[in-house]
Design a protein around this motif. Structure first.
Motif, PDB file in Angstrom:
ATOM      1  N   LEU A 100      15.870  30.609 143.288  1.00 59.12           N
ATOM      2  CA  LEU A 100      15.799  31.930 143.907  1.00 59.12           C
ATOM      3  C   LEU A 100      16.927  32.091 144.919  1.00 59.12           C
ATOM      4  O   LEU A 100      17.554  33.151 145.019  1.00 59.12           O
ATOM      5  CB  LEU A 100      14.442  32.119 144.599  1.00 59.12           C
ATOM      6  CG  LEU A 100      13.216  32.239 143.686  1.00 59.12           C
ATOM      7  CD1 LEU A 100      11.950  32.376 144.527  1.00 59.12           C
ATOM      8  CD2 LEU A 100      13.360  33.430 142.742  1.00 59.12           C
ATOM      9  N   ALA A 101      17.198  31.022 145.681  1.00 56.45           N
ATOM     10  CA  ALA A 101      18.304  31.050 146.641  1.00 56.45           C
ATOM     11  C   ALA A 101      19.645  31.184 145.915  1.00 56.45           C
ATOM     12  O   ALA A 101      20.550  31.892 146.370  1.00 56.45           O
ATOM     13  CB  ALA A 101      18.288  29.784 147.495  1.00 56.45           C
ATOM     14  N   TYR A 102      19.772  30.518 144.765  1.00 57.17           N
ATOM     15  CA  TYR A 102      21.016  30.595 144.005  1.00 57.17           C
ATOM     16  C   TYR A 102      21.235  32.007 143.461  1.00 57.17           C
ATOM     17  O   TYR A 102      22.361  32.517 143.470  1.00 57.17           O
ATOM     18  CB  TYR A 102      20.981  29.599 142.846  1.00 57.17           C
ATOM     19  CG  TYR A 102      22.220  29.656 141.981  1.00 57.17           C
ATOM     20  CD1 TYR A 102      23.447  29.230 142.469  1.00 57.17           C
ATOM     21  CD2 TYR A 102      22.161  30.154 140.679  1.00 57.17           C
ATOM     22  CE1 TYR A 102      24.587  29.302 141.686  1.00 57.17           C
ATOM     23  CE2 TYR A 102      23.299  30.221 139.889  1.00 57.17           C
ATOM     24  CZ  TYR A 102      24.506  29.787 140.395  1.00 57.17           C
ATOM     25  OH  TYR A 102      25.638  29.862 139.617  1.00 57.17           O
ATOM     26  N   GLN A 103      20.166  32.650 143.041  1.00 54.43           N
ATOM     27  CA  GLN A 103      20.291  34.017 142.529  1.00 54.43           C
ATOM     28  C   GLN A 103      20.791  34.950 143.631  1.00 54.43           C
ATOM     29  O   GLN A 103      21.623  35.838 143.378  1.00 54.43           O
ATOM     30  CB  GLN A 103      18.949  34.502 141.983  1.00 54.43           C
ATOM     31  CG  GLN A 103      19.038  35.805 141.216  1.00 54.43           C
ATOM     32  CD  GLN A 103      17.778  36.086 140.416  1.00 54.43           C
ATOM     33  OE1 GLN A 103      16.764  35.409 140.564  1.00 54.43           O
ATOM     34  NE2 GLN A 103      17.835  37.085 139.559  1.00 54.43           N
ATOM     35  N   ARG A 104      20.322  34.747 144.857  1.00 50.27           N
ATOM     36  CA  ARG A 104      20.823  35.552 145.980  1.00 50.27           C
ATOM     37  C   ARG A 104      22.284  35.213 146.272  1.00 50.27           C
ATOM     38  O   ARG A 104      23.079  36.087 146.623  1.00 50.27           O
ATOM     39  CB  ARG A 104      19.957  35.317 147.223  1.00 50.27           C
ATOM     40  CG  ARG A 104      18.541  35.878 147.117  1.00 50.27           C
ATOM     41  CD  ARG A 104      17.823  35.844 148.448  1.00 50.27           C
ATOM     42  NE  ARG A 104      17.571  34.491 148.918  1.00 50.27           N
ATOM     43  CZ  ARG A 104      16.489  33.787 148.611  1.00 50.27           C
ATOM     44  NH1 ARG A 104      15.539  34.327 147.844  1.00 50.27           N
ATOM     45  NH2 ARG A 104      16.333  32.565 149.089  1.00 50.27           N
ATOM     46  N   PHE A 105      22.625  33.944 146.109  1.00 50.75           N
ATOM     47  CA  PHE A 105      23.998  33.490 146.342  1.00 50.75           C
ATOM     48  C   PHE A 105      24.976  34.177 145.391  1.00 50.75           C
ATOM     49  O   PHE A 105      26.103  34.516 145.780  1.00 50.75           O
ATOM     50  CB  PHE A 105      24.047  31.964 146.164  1.00 50.75           C
ATOM     51  CG  PHE A 105      25.428  31.380 146.099  1.00 50.75           C
ATOM     52  CD1 PHE A 105      26.152  31.138 147.254  1.00 50.75           C
ATOM     53  CD2 PHE A 105      25.996  31.044 144.875  1.00 50.75           C
ATOM     54  CE1 PHE A 105      27.423  30.587 147.190  1.00 50.75           C
ATOM     55  CE2 PHE A 105      27.263  30.494 144.803  1.00 50.75           C
ATOM     56  CZ  PHE A 105      27.981  30.267 145.973  1.00 50.75           C
ATOM     57  N   LEU A 106      24.580  34.406 144.137  1.00 55.15           N
ATOM     58  CA  LEU A 106      25.463  35.034 143.159  1.00 55.15           C
ATOM     59  C   LEU A 106      25.908  36.430 143.603  1.00 55.15           C
ATOM     60  O   LEU A 106      27.020  36.858 143.302  1.00 55.15           O
ATOM     61  CB  LEU A 106      24.762  35.137 141.802  1.00 55.15           C
ATOM     62  CG  LEU A 106      24.491  33.814 141.072  1.00 55.15           C
ATOM     63  CD1 LEU A 106      23.700  34.078 139.790  1.00 55.15           C
ATOM     64  CD2 LEU A 106      25.786  33.087 140.754  1.00 55.15           C
ATOM     65  N   ALA A 107      25.042  37.126 144.316  1.00 47.91           N
ATOM     66  CA  ALA A 107      25.362  38.477 144.779  1.00 47.91           C
ATOM     67  C   ALA A 107      26.318  38.471 145.957  1.00 47.91           C
ATOM     68  O   ALA A 107      26.955  39.492 146.248  1.00 47.91           O
ATOM     69  CB  ALA A 107      24.084  39.215 145.160  1.00 47.91           C
ATOM     70  N   ASP A 108      26.463  37.308 146.616  1.00 46.72           N
ATOM     71  CA  ASP A 108      27.368  37.204 147.769  1.00 46.72           C
ATOM     72  C   ASP A 108      27.719  35.733 147.990  1.00 46.72           C
ATOM     73  O   ASP A 108      27.144  35.069 148.857  1.00 46.72           O
ATOM     74  CB  ASP A 108      26.688  37.783 149.017  1.00 46.72           C
ATOM     75  CG  ASP A 108      27.640  37.834 150.210  1.00 46.72           C
ATOM     76  OD1 ASP A 108      28.863  37.812 149.992  1.00 46.72           O
ATOM     77  OD2 ASP A 108      27.149  37.895 151.357  1.00 46.72           O
ATOM     78  N   PRO A 109      28.652  35.197 147.214  1.00 49.20           N
ATOM     79  CA  PRO A 109      28.986  33.755 147.312  1.00 49.20           C
ATOM     80  C   PRO A 109      29.662  33.437 148.646  1.00 49.20           C
ATOM     81  O   PRO A 109      30.828  33.757 148.858  1.00 49.20           O
ATOM     82  CB  PRO A 109      29.954  33.530 146.138  1.00 49.20           C
ATOM     83  CG  PRO A 109      29.845  34.738 145.270  1.00 49.20           C
ATOM     84  CD  PRO A 109      29.464  35.854 146.174  1.00 49.20           C
ATOM     85  N   GLN A 110      28.911  32.843 149.548  1.00 50.82           N
ATOM     86  CA  GLN A 110      29.423  32.492 150.868  1.00 50.82           C
ATOM     87  C   GLN A 110      29.306  30.990 151.119  1.00 50.82           C
ATOM     88  O   GLN A 110      28.383  30.356 150.614  1.00 50.82           O
ATOM     89  CB  GLN A 110      28.654  33.268 151.949  1.00 50.82           C
ATOM     90  CG  GLN A 110      28.868  34.760 151.913  1.00 50.82           C
ATOM     91  CD  GLN A 110      30.286  35.167 152.274  1.00 50.82           C
ATOM     92  OE1 GLN A 110      31.000  34.443 152.990  1.00 50.82           O
ATOM     93  NE2 GLN A 110      30.715  36.302 151.739  1.00 50.82           N
ATOM     94  N   PRO A 111      30.222  30.424 151.893  1.00 52.98           N
ATOM     95  CA  PRO A 111      31.403  31.055 152.497  1.00 52.98           C
ATOM     96  C   PRO A 111      32.456  31.402 151.438  1.00 52.98           C
ATOM     97  O   PRO A 111      32.749  30.594 150.557  1.00 52.98           O
ATOM     98  CB  PRO A 111      31.919  29.995 153.479  1.00 52.98           C
ATOM     99  CG  PRO A 111      31.397  28.697 152.940  1.00 52.98           C
ATOM    100  CD  PRO A 111      30.091  29.002 152.284  1.00 52.98           C
ATOM    101  N   ALA A 112      33.008  32.603 151.550  1.00 56.60           N
ATOM    102  CA  ALA A 112      33.920  33.106 150.526  1.00 56.60           C
ATOM    103  C   ALA A 112      35.150  32.233 150.362  1.00 56.60           C
ATOM    104  O   ALA A 112      35.645  32.041 149.252  1.00 56.60           O
ATOM    105  CB  ALA A 112      34.327  34.537 150.865  1.00 56.60           C
ATOM    106  N   GLU A 113      35.662  31.683 151.466  1.00 54.51           N
ATOM    107  CA  GLU A 113      36.866  30.854 151.363  1.00 54.51           C
ATOM    108  C   GLU A 113      36.618  29.586 150.542  1.00 54.51           C
ATOM    109  O   GLU A 113      37.545  28.990 150.007  1.00 54.51           O
ATOM    110  CB  GLU A 113      37.384  30.478 152.756  1.00 54.51           C
ATOM    111  CG  GLU A 113      36.421  29.669 153.608  1.00 54.51           C
ATOM    112  CD  GLU A 113      35.469  30.535 154.418  1.00 54.51           C
ATOM    113  OE1 GLU A 113      34.809  29.998 155.330  1.00 54.51           O
ATOM    114  OE2 GLU A 113      35.378  31.755 154.129  1.00 54.51           O
TER     115      GLU A 113
END
Length: 414
Positions: A100-113
């Motif tokens: 579930l955390a990974y699915q949220r990560f896909l919408a905003d991969p942070q840290p972007a750098e």
């Protein structure tokens, strides 16, 4: 003196500092998956003993389908790297909550750098390579989770994992999009064509770039090809078959998605563009049967003016990434030209920037359907398995229905 505790899965000492292509990743046993908490104690049907090898075994099933293989590898690689870098645990220890955390990560991969490439796409070997080009859209993230669910289900069937943590996810009824929206309206398509036609043509390289762009966009629009089909087929696929009246009809045999072969009508307009492109390369106007020349060639290549022998050596086909870059570059140039015409056209320019090669496939299908081409012909040309897939291109029918309801169905408040 108390005994020293062994490091846990999430110990920072065992985390990767930054993501890297999976073929280059080397991890300790703690992160390899040999001791993964979701590992099955039973007999395995695959020889893999680490998560990395298990993922490779899953990918090997798609070896005969380059497009599926590339998409599957991308999603499996992203998850595997996220598991190691962000979660600090092997893929075989991921829980339902982790995913579930990974699915949220896909919408905003942070840290972007750490996760997102900046600027142009880089080769995997480059030090600045990153797994993402930016945040995923809702539909792309959903598709990514579909691929990951397939991976976990297969690993369970193979006896590698004890269970699929995604099986606990709420199953939503699949809603088919009533109509495709990612296509170029007439004004945008006209702008793209105009941009190609005014490309600079002073140097030989500029002339080659213009000829290649015109031919590529002709293929994508007139044939409705996917990028994978452009790079995976050759000019030897063109052949002439007379109709019952003896009139010559040209066809292009395409091997496409899933290794399926279909015949695409090569219209007179397409054949003119083919001959124009081939002549710009110093080739004969028409290809011969089984000719190995790729459908698209690098701009630096030109047939020798005095070839030794009967066989001309041609370079390998461009990669999918290279063709994608050509298409995106043309859309960017068209968008810039549109913006320069009037500030109010900025939203239309942004729509062009969002477009991809697949939009041209949808544009072609929409145009055919709007011109009332028999949907069975559109289906067979595009290689759709079902006519229901082709129905998404019926924009004109929707417009007529809207006008009819608008004119006849009124509430009539005083």
């Amino acid at each position: 003196m108390p005994a020293k505790r062994p490091p846990t899965e999430t110990s920072a000492a065992f985390r990767l500092i930054r993501p890297a292509p999976i073929e280059t990743v080397v991890v300790t046993d703690e992160l390899s998956g040999r001791l993964g908490r979701n590992r099955s104690p039973g007999r395995r049907q695959i020889g893999a003993d680490t998560d990395h090898d298990a993922v490779l075994a899953w990918l090997a099933r798609s070896a005969d389908s380059p497009n599926t293989l590339a998409n599957s590898r991308r999603e499996a690689e992203r998850l595997l790297l996220w598991s190691l870098v962000e979660a600090g645990k092997p893929l075989s220890s991921l829980t339902h909550e982790d995913l579930l955390a990974y699915q949220r990560f896909l919408a905003d991969p942070q840290p972007a750098e750490r996760w997102v490439m900046t600027g142009r796409k880089l080769p995997r070997q480059h030090a600045d390579w990153r797994p993402f080009a930016g945040p995923l859209s809702t539909s792309s993230a959903r598709q990514a989770m579909v691929v990951i669910n397939s991976l976990f289900s297969w690993l369970v069937q193979a006896g590698y994992l004890a269970g699929n943590p995604l099986a606990l996810a709420r199953q939503r009824r699949a809603n088919t999009t009533p109509r495709v929206v990612r296509f170029l309206e007439e004004d945008l398509w006209v702008q793209v064509k105009a941009t190609i036609q005014v490309m600079p043509g002073v140097t030989s390289r500029e002339l080659a770039s213009q000829a290649r762009a015109r031919w590529l966009f002709s293929l994508l629009f007139l044939c409705g090809l996917r990028i994978s089909e452009v790079v995976g087929n050759t000019m030897g696929g063109f052949f002439n078959r007379p109709d019952p009246k003896g009139e010559p009809h040209w066809w292009l045999e395409i091997t496409g998605k899933g290794g399926k072969t279909r015949l695409v009508p090569a219209t007179r307009e397409l054949m003119v563009e083919l001959m124009h492109y081939r002549r710009s390369l110093g080739l004969a106007a028409l290809p011969i049967e089984h000719e190995a020349t790729p459908l698209l060639l690098p701009v630096w290549w030109h047939a020798p003016s005095d070839p030794r022998g009967s066989t001309i050596e041609v370079p390998e086909a461009l990669t999918r990434a290279a063709v994608h870059q050509i298409v995106k570059s043309m859309f960017e140039q068209a968008a810039h030209s549109l913006e320069s015409q009037h500030p109010d056209l900025a939203p239309r320019a942004e729509r062009l920037r969002a477009a991809s090669a697949h939009w041209l496939r949808h544009t072609a299908g929409s145009r055919m359907a709007d011109q009332e081409v028999d949907l069975r012909h559109v289906r067979d040309t595009f290689g759709h398995a079902s006519i229901s897939t082709t129905n998404i291109y019926l924009h004109a029918e929707d417009t007529r229905r809207h006008h009819a309801i608008e004119a006849a169905h009124r509430l009539g408040w005083d």
